[in-house]
Design a protein around this motif. Structure first.
Motif, mmCIF file in Angstrom:
data_model
loop_
_atom_site.group_PDB
_atom_site.id
_atom_site.type_symbol
_atom_site.label_atom_id
_atom_site.label_comp_id
_atom_site.label_asym_id
_atom_site.label_seq_id
_atom_site.Cartn_x
_atom_site.Cartn_y
_atom_site.Cartn_z
ATOM 1 N N LYS A 55 0.812 -1.228 0.000
ATOM 2 C CA LYS A 55 0.000 0.000 0.000
ATOM 3 C C LYS A 55 0.843 1.274 0.000
ATOM 4 O O LYS A 55 0.463 2.263 -0.621
ATOM 5 N N ASN A 56 1.989 1.238 0.668
ATOM 6 C CA ASN A 56 2.855 2.430 0.660
ATOM 7 C C ASN A 56 3.411 2.704 -0.740
ATOM 8 O O ASN A 56 3.480 3.853 -1.165
ATOM 9 N N THR A 57 3.787 1.643 -1.437
ATOM 10 C CA THR A 57 4.309 1.786 -2.800
ATOM 11 C C THR A 57 3.209 2.278 -3.736
ATOM 12 O O THR A 57 3.459 3.102 -4.620
ATOM 13 N N TYR A 64 0.735 4.142 -2.847
ATOM 14 C CA TYR A 64 0.588 5.571 -2.544
ATOM 15 C C TYR A 64 1.656 6.401 -3.277
ATOM 16 O O TYR A 64 1.349 7.433 -3.877
ATOM 17 N N GLU A 65 2.900 5.941 -3.240
ATOM 18 C CA GLU A 65 3.979 6.671 -3.927
ATOM 19 C C GLU A 65 3.661 6.828 -5.411
ATOM 20 O O GLU A 65 3.912 7.872 -6.016
ATOM 21 N N GLN A 77 -0.518 12.373 1.711
ATOM 22 C CA GLN A 77 -0.722 11.428 2.801
ATOM 23 C C GLN A 77 -0.646 12.156 4.138
ATOM 24 O O GLN A 77 0.174 13.069 4.280
ATOM 25 N N GLU A 95 14.204 6.121 7.586
ATOM 26 C CA GLU A 95 12.950 6.818 7.900
ATOM 27 C C GLU A 95 13.237 8.134 8.620
ATOM 28 O O GLU A 95 14.143 8.218 9.439
ATOM 29 N N ASP A 132 8.056 10.324 7.464
ATOM 30 C CA ASP A 132 7.454 8.989 7.433
ATOM 31 C C ASP A 132 6.447 8.840 8.580
ATOM 32 O O ASP A 132 5.368 8.286 8.402
ATOM 33 N N TYR A 133 6.830 9.304 9.713
ATOM 34 C CA TYR A 133 5.994 9.288 10.922
ATOM 35 C C TYR A 133 6.474 10.410 11.830
ATOM 36 O O TYR A 133 7.579 10.935 11.662
ATOM 37 N N VAL A 171 -2.857 5.989 4.772
ATOM 38 C CA VAL A 171 -2.333 4.640 4.527
ATOM 39 C C VAL A 171 -2.253 3.966 5.891
ATOM 40 O O VAL A 171 -1.305 4.195 6.646
#
Ligand code: 5GP
Length: 191
Positions: free
Chosen positions: A17-19, A21-22, A33, A46, A51-52, A100
């Motif tokens: 899912k992250n890929t 999104y990219e 995001q 990260e 990222d967070y 995500v």
């Protein structure tokens, strides 16, 4: 493409899912995001705030007490939460906001924002999912085993989503999700 709306990209650990999104972002930079808060330790490469927001358990608890989360969960022993401030900031800018997140958070968001569109990214098979989780190489063995168990459970949520898209061939998957976003944004605009 018209802008706006909240989209949830969810699915088991290792579904990509992250890929995806990219890939969406590369097609349209107005797809953005929200950055979540987590108590997980950063993986190599990260970045905090990108990222967070990497936080201590105490900092995370304080945010819960201050009612700063739209939703939060414990996942694999760590806390993860979507910040209200992130959703509000990006929505106000008229962006197409993508969360995500894992499956329980996705359903919580759907309860709170029924107009949000939830997309489940499915691996082509369980064998492929196991291969992808193993290939990451950023988790230790206990963590891999834990993530596989969670992933099997996460697959059972797939019928509760507005859309399901198989991530077999990445570009096809990105295109399918992009078309969903486009269609839903245009429909929403007409009402
Ligand atoms: P990871 O540790 O691999 O970065 O994330 C673990 C899982 O937590 C992934 O499925 C990721 O999408 C999900 N996740 C990340 N941020 C959030 C969040 O704010 N809320 C929820 N519910 N899940 C999140």
């Amino acid at each position: 493409m018209k802008k706006g709306g909240i989209f949830i990209l969810s699915g088991p650990s290792g579904c990509g899912k992250n890929t995806v999104y990219e890939g969406l972002r590369a097609l349209d930079p107005d797809i953005v995001q929200t950055v979540s808060a987590t108590t997980r330790k950063p993986r190599p490469g990260e970045r905090n705030g990108v990222d967070y927001y990497f936080e201590t358990v105490e900092e995370f608890k304080r945010r819960i007490d201050n009612d700063e989360f739209v939703e939060y969960v414990t996942y694999g022993g760590n806390n993860y939460g979507t910040l209200k401030s992130e959703v509000e900031r990006l929505t106000a800018l008229g962006k197409t906001v993508v969360l995500v997140i894992e499956v329980r958070g996705a359903l919580n968001i759907k309860r709170m924002f029924p107009e949000a569109v939830a997309v489940f990214i499915e691996p082509p098979s369980m064998e492929e999912l196991i291969r992808r989780i193993n290939k990451r190489g950023d988790n230790n063995e206990t963590e891999i085993a834990l993530r596989m168990n969670i992933a099997a459970e996460e697959m059972t949520y797939r019928d509760r989503y507005d859309y399901r898209v198989v991530n077999g061939e990445l570009d096809t998957c990105i295109k399918e999700v992009y078309d969903i976003i486009k269609k839903e944004t245009d429909q929403h605009d007409q009402h």
